[in-house]
Design a protein around this motif. Structure first.
Motif, PDB file in Angstrom:
ATOM      1  N   ASP A   1       0.831  -1.202   0.000  1.00 41.62           N
ATOM      2  CA  ASP A   1       0.000   0.000   0.000  1.00 41.62           C
ATOM      3  C   ASP A   1       0.864   1.249   0.000  1.00 41.62           C
ATOM      4  OD1 ASP A   1      -2.304  -1.533   0.107  1.00 41.62           O
ATOM      5  OD2 ASP A   1      -2.287  -1.581   2.298  1.00 41.62           O
ATOM      6  N   GLY A   2       0.311   2.314  -0.505  1.00 39.94           N
ATOM      7  CA  GLY A   2       1.025   3.578  -0.518  1.00 39.94           C
ATOM      8  C   GLY A   2       0.092   4.703  -0.926  1.00 39.94           C
ATOM      9  N   LYS A   3       0.632   5.869  -1.065  1.00 31.88           N
ATOM     10  CA  LYS A   3      -0.092   7.053  -1.508  1.00 31.88           C
ATOM     11  C   LYS A   3       0.667   7.693  -2.652  1.00 31.88           C
ATOM     12  CE  LYS A   3      -3.231   7.124   1.821  1.00 31.88           C
ATOM     13  NZ  LYS A   3      -4.660   7.028   1.569  1.00 31.88           N
ATOM     14  N   VAL A   4      -0.056   8.312  -3.540  1.00 34.95           N
ATOM     15  CA  VAL A   4       0.528   9.076  -4.638  1.00 34.95           C
ATOM     16  C   VAL A   4       0.183  10.539  -4.381  1.00 34.95           C
ATOM     17  CG1 VAL A   4       0.525   9.492  -7.120  1.00 34.95           C
ATOM     18  CG2 VAL A   4       0.326   7.153  -6.251  1.00 34.95           C
ATOM     19  N   VAL A   5       1.206  11.386  -4.295  1.00 38.09           N
ATOM     20  CA  VAL A   5       1.023  12.808  -4.010  1.00 38.09           C
ATOM     21  C   VAL A   5       1.316  13.590  -5.277  1.00 38.09           C
ATOM     22  CG1 VAL A   5       1.773  14.740  -2.573  1.00 38.09           C
ATOM     23  CG2 VAL A   5       1.759  12.407  -1.623  1.00 38.09           C
ATOM     24  N   LYS A   6       0.348  14.423  -5.693  1.00 40.18           N
ATOM     25  CA  LYS A   6       0.508  15.233  -6.900  1.00 40.18           C
ATOM     26  C   LYS A   6       0.253  16.697  -6.572  1.00 40.18           C
ATOM     27  CE  LYS A   6      -1.054  11.563  -9.983  1.00 40.18           C
ATOM     28  NZ  LYS A   6      -2.040  11.160 -10.979  1.00 40.18           N
ATOM     29  N   ASN A   7       0.805  17.549  -7.408  1.00 38.85           N
ATOM     30  CA  ASN A   7       0.560  18.997  -7.299  1.00 38.85           C
ATOM     31  C   ASN A   7       0.796  19.526  -5.892  1.00 38.85           C
ATOM     32  OD1 ASN A   7      -0.175  18.954 -10.009  1.00 38.85           O
ATOM     33  ND2 ASN A   7      -2.336  18.648  -9.521  1.00 38.85           N
ATOM     34  N   ARG A   8       1.960  19.178  -5.341  1.00 38.39           N
ATOM     35  CA  ARG A   8       2.353  19.646  -4.008  1.00 38.39           C
ATOM     36  C   ARG A   8       1.331  19.304  -2.927  1.00 38.39           C
ATOM     37  NH1 ARG A   8       6.875  22.871  -3.977  1.00 38.39           N
ATOM     38  NH2 ARG A   8       7.484  23.684  -5.996  1.00 38.39           N
ATOM     39  N   GLY A   9       0.663  18.183  -3.105  1.00 40.40           N
ATOM     40  CA  GLY A   9      -0.275  17.728  -2.095  1.00 40.40           C
ATOM     41  C   GLY A   9      -1.708  18.119  -2.342  1.00 40.40           C
ATOM     42  N   GLU A  10      -1.971  18.836  -3.431  1.00 39.39           N
ATOM     43  CA  GLU A  10      -3.354  19.188  -3.745  1.00 39.39           C
ATOM     44  C   GLU A  10      -4.179  17.936  -4.049  1.00 39.39           C
ATOM     45  OE1 GLU A  10      -3.728  22.223  -6.737  1.00 39.39           O
ATOM     46  OE2 GLU A  10      -2.135  23.410  -5.830  1.00 39.39           O
ATOM     47  N   LEU A  11      -3.510  16.898  -4.548  1.00 35.83           N
ATOM     48  CA  LEU A  11      -4.185  15.644  -4.853  1.00 35.83           C
ATOM     49  C   LEU A  11      -3.388  14.503  -4.241  1.00 35.83           C
ATOM     50  CD1 LEU A  11      -6.417  14.111  -6.360  1.00 35.83           C
ATOM     51  CD2 LEU A  11      -4.919  14.077  -8.358  1.00 35.83           C
ATOM     52  N   VAL A  12      -4.003  13.788  -3.309  1.00 38.08           N
ATOM     53  CA  VAL A  12      -3.394  12.626  -2.690  1.00 38.08           C
ATOM     54  C   VAL A  12      -4.335  11.459  -2.909  1.00 38.08           C
ATOM     55  CG1 VAL A  12      -2.552  11.587  -0.545  1.00 38.08           C
ATOM     56  CG2 VAL A  12      -2.260  14.050  -0.931  1.00 38.08           C
ATOM     57  N   THR A  13      -3.844  10.411  -3.570  1.00 37.64           N
ATOM     58  CA  THR A  13      -4.687   9.259  -3.872  1.00 37.64           C
ATOM     59  C   THR A  13      -4.043   7.993  -3.340  1.00 37.64           C
ATOM     60  OG1 THR A  13      -3.630   8.960  -6.027  1.00 37.64           O
ATOM     61  CG2 THR A  13      -5.628  10.295  -5.971  1.00 37.64           C
ATOM     62  N   ASN A  14      -4.853   6.957  -3.200  1.00 44.22           N
ATOM     63  CA  ASN A  14      -4.307   5.653  -2.859  1.00 44.22           C
ATOM     64  C   ASN A  14      -3.493   5.173  -4.042  1.00 44.22           C
ATOM     65  OD1 ASN A  14      -5.524   5.546  -0.337  1.00 44.22           O
ATOM     66  ND2 ASN A  14      -7.387   4.677  -1.165  1.00 44.22           N
ATOM     67  N   GLY A  15      -2.487   4.416  -3.788  1.00 41.35           N
ATOM     68  CA  GLY A  15      -1.652   3.918  -4.870  1.00 41.35           C
ATOM     69  C   GLY A  15      -0.571   3.033  -4.292  1.00 41.35           C
ATOM     70  N   PRO A  16       0.397   2.696  -5.025  1.00 36.94           N
ATOM     71  CA  PRO A  16       0.610   3.006  -6.446  1.00 36.94           C
ATOM     72  C   PRO A  16      -0.313   2.181  -7.328  1.00 36.94           C
ATOM     73  CG  PRO A  16       2.335   1.567  -5.630  1.00 36.94           C
ATOM     74  CD  PRO A  16       1.464   1.911  -4.450  1.00 36.94           C
ATOM     75  N   TYR A  17      -0.502   2.656  -8.544  1.00 34.49           N
ATOM     76  CA  TYR A  17      -1.417   1.996  -9.462  1.00 34.49           C
ATOM     77  C   TYR A  17      -0.711   1.305 -10.616  1.00 34.49           C
ATOM     78  CZ  TYR A  17      -5.176   4.285  -7.025  1.00 34.49           C
ATOM     79  OH  TYR A  17      -6.039   4.699  -6.066  1.00 34.49           O
ATOM     80  N   ALA A  18       0.521   0.873 -10.413  1.00 37.57           N
ATOM     81  CA  ALA A  18       1.251   0.173 -11.464  1.00 37.57           C
ATOM     82  C   ALA A  18       0.691  -1.231 -11.634  1.00 37.57           C
ATOM     83  CB  ALA A  18       2.731   0.100 -11.104  1.00 37.57           C
ATOM     84  N   GLU A  19       0.848  -1.777 -12.831  1.00 38.49           N
ATOM     85  CA  GLU A  19       0.474  -3.165 -13.076  1.00 38.49           C
ATOM     86  C   GLU A  19       1.375  -4.059 -12.236  1.00 38.49           C
ATOM     87  OE1 GLU A  19      -2.060  -4.263 -14.987  1.00 38.49           O
ATOM     88  OE2 GLU A  19      -2.587  -2.159 -15.259  1.00 38.49           O
ATOM     89  N   GLY A  20       0.956  -5.303 -11.992  1.00 41.06           N
ATOM     90  CA  GLY A  20       1.705  -6.218 -11.143  1.00 41.06           C
ATOM     91  C   GLY A  20       3.167  -6.346 -11.501  1.00 41.06           C
ATOM     92  N   ALA A  21       3.482  -6.483 -12.792  1.00 42.70           N
ATOM     93  CA  ALA A  21       4.870  -6.638 -13.220  1.00 42.70           C
ATOM     94  C   ALA A  21       5.657  -5.341 -13.078  1.00 42.70           C
ATOM     95  CB  ALA A  21       4.930  -7.128 -14.665  1.00 42.70           C
ATOM     96  N   GLU A  22       4.955  -4.218 -12.941  1.00 41.34           N
ATOM     97  CA  GLU A  22       5.608  -2.915 -12.834  1.00 41.34           C
ATOM     98  C   GLU A  22       5.742  -2.438 -11.393  1.00 41.34           C
ATOM     99  OE1 GLU A  22       6.885  -1.089 -15.432  1.00 41.34           O
ATOM    100  OE2 GLU A  22       6.459  -2.866 -16.616  1.00 41.34           O
ATOM    101  N   MET A  23       5.067  -3.095 -10.461  1.00 41.62           N
ATOM    102  CA  MET A  23       5.068  -2.680  -9.060  1.00 41.62           C
ATOM    103  C   MET A  23       6.459  -2.835  -8.455  1.00 41.62           C
ATOM    104  SD  MET A  23       3.158  -1.626  -6.532  1.00 41.62           S
ATOM    105  CE  MET A  23       1.491  -2.188  -6.489  1.00 41.62           C
ATOM    106  N   VAL A  24       6.956  -1.777  -7.829  1.00 40.99           N
ATOM    107  CA  VAL A  24       8.244  -1.844  -7.141  1.00 40.99           C
ATOM    108  C   VAL A  24       8.005  -2.521  -5.796  1.00 40.99           C
ATOM    109  CG1 VAL A  24      10.144  -0.529  -6.143  1.00 40.99           C
ATOM    110  CG2 VAL A  24       9.107   0.224  -8.297  1.00 40.99           C
ATOM    111  N   GLY A  25       8.665  -3.657  -5.587  1.00 42.81           N
ATOM    112  CA  GLY A  25       8.460  -4.418  -4.369  1.00 42.81           C
ATOM    113  C   GLY A  25       9.561  -4.253  -3.339  1.00 42.81           C
ATOM    114  N   GLY A  26      10.688  -3.682  -3.757  1.00 42.52           N
ATOM    115  CA  GLY A  26      11.794  -3.500  -2.830  1.00 42.52           C
ATOM    116  C   GLY A  26      12.974  -2.880  -3.539  1.00 42.52           C
ATOM    117  N   TYR A  27      14.038  -2.667  -2.775  1.00 42.85           N
ATOM    118  CA  TYR A  27      15.224  -2.027  -3.342  1.00 42.85           C
ATOM    119  C   TYR A  27      16.473  -2.497  -2.619  1.00 42.85           C
ATOM    120  CZ  TYR A  27      15.737   0.795   0.813  1.00 42.85           C
ATOM    121  OH  TYR A  27      15.934   1.180   2.112  1.00 42.85           O
ATOM    122  N   LEU A  28      17.592  -2.367  -3.281  1.00 45.48           N
ATOM    123  CA  LEU A  28      18.912  -2.514  -2.673  1.00 45.48           C
ATOM    124  C   LEU A  28      19.768  -1.365  -3.159  1.00 45.48           C
ATOM    125  CD1 LEU A  28      20.093  -6.244  -3.047  1.00 45.48           C
ATOM    126  CD2 LEU A  28      19.091  -5.156  -1.054  1.00 45.48           C
TER     127      LEU A  28
END
Length: 117
Positions: A52-79
């Protein structure tokens, strides 16, 4: 030496179909791979990310649930790894356990300093 960011994408659907024992075994593979990188001084940081996460646009004027990437595009972690150049960083990434799942990939990006930008 430079630092590189690995963004892990996809594989969540295939991982979700594994039994609890298979998931534990796969997490052990991740631990061994990351432990090897740490022993070589190549692993600087890294963690999985929540779904789960949030997507913040326009300096916070729009905050939506997200991310909305397709399954293969979803970032699941990092190193963050240290390597002499991007070619070495790519070679290191080839041992990543995320490739155990169809459709998964690692995006390799050099981390620049502000004065390099």
């Amino acid at each position: 030496m430079s630092n590189f960011l690995y963004l892990f994408r996809g594989g969540d659907e295939a991982y979700g179909k594994l039994s609890q024992e298979e998931k534990q075994a796969h997490m052990q593979v991740w631990g061994e791979w990351m432990g090897g990188l740490k022993e070589k001084g190549q692993l600087l940081d890294g963690l999985p990310l929540g779904e789960d996460g949030k997507v913040v646009k326009n300096r916070g004027e729009l905050v939506t649930n997200g991310p909305y990437a397709e399954g293969a595009e979803m970032v699941g972690g990092y190193l963050i790894v240290s390597a002499k150049d991007i070619d070495e960083a790519v070679e290191i990434s080839k041992g990543c356990p995320i490739f155990d799942y169809d459709g998964s990939f690692v995006e390799v990006r050099e981390i620049l300093t502000m004065d390099e930008h």
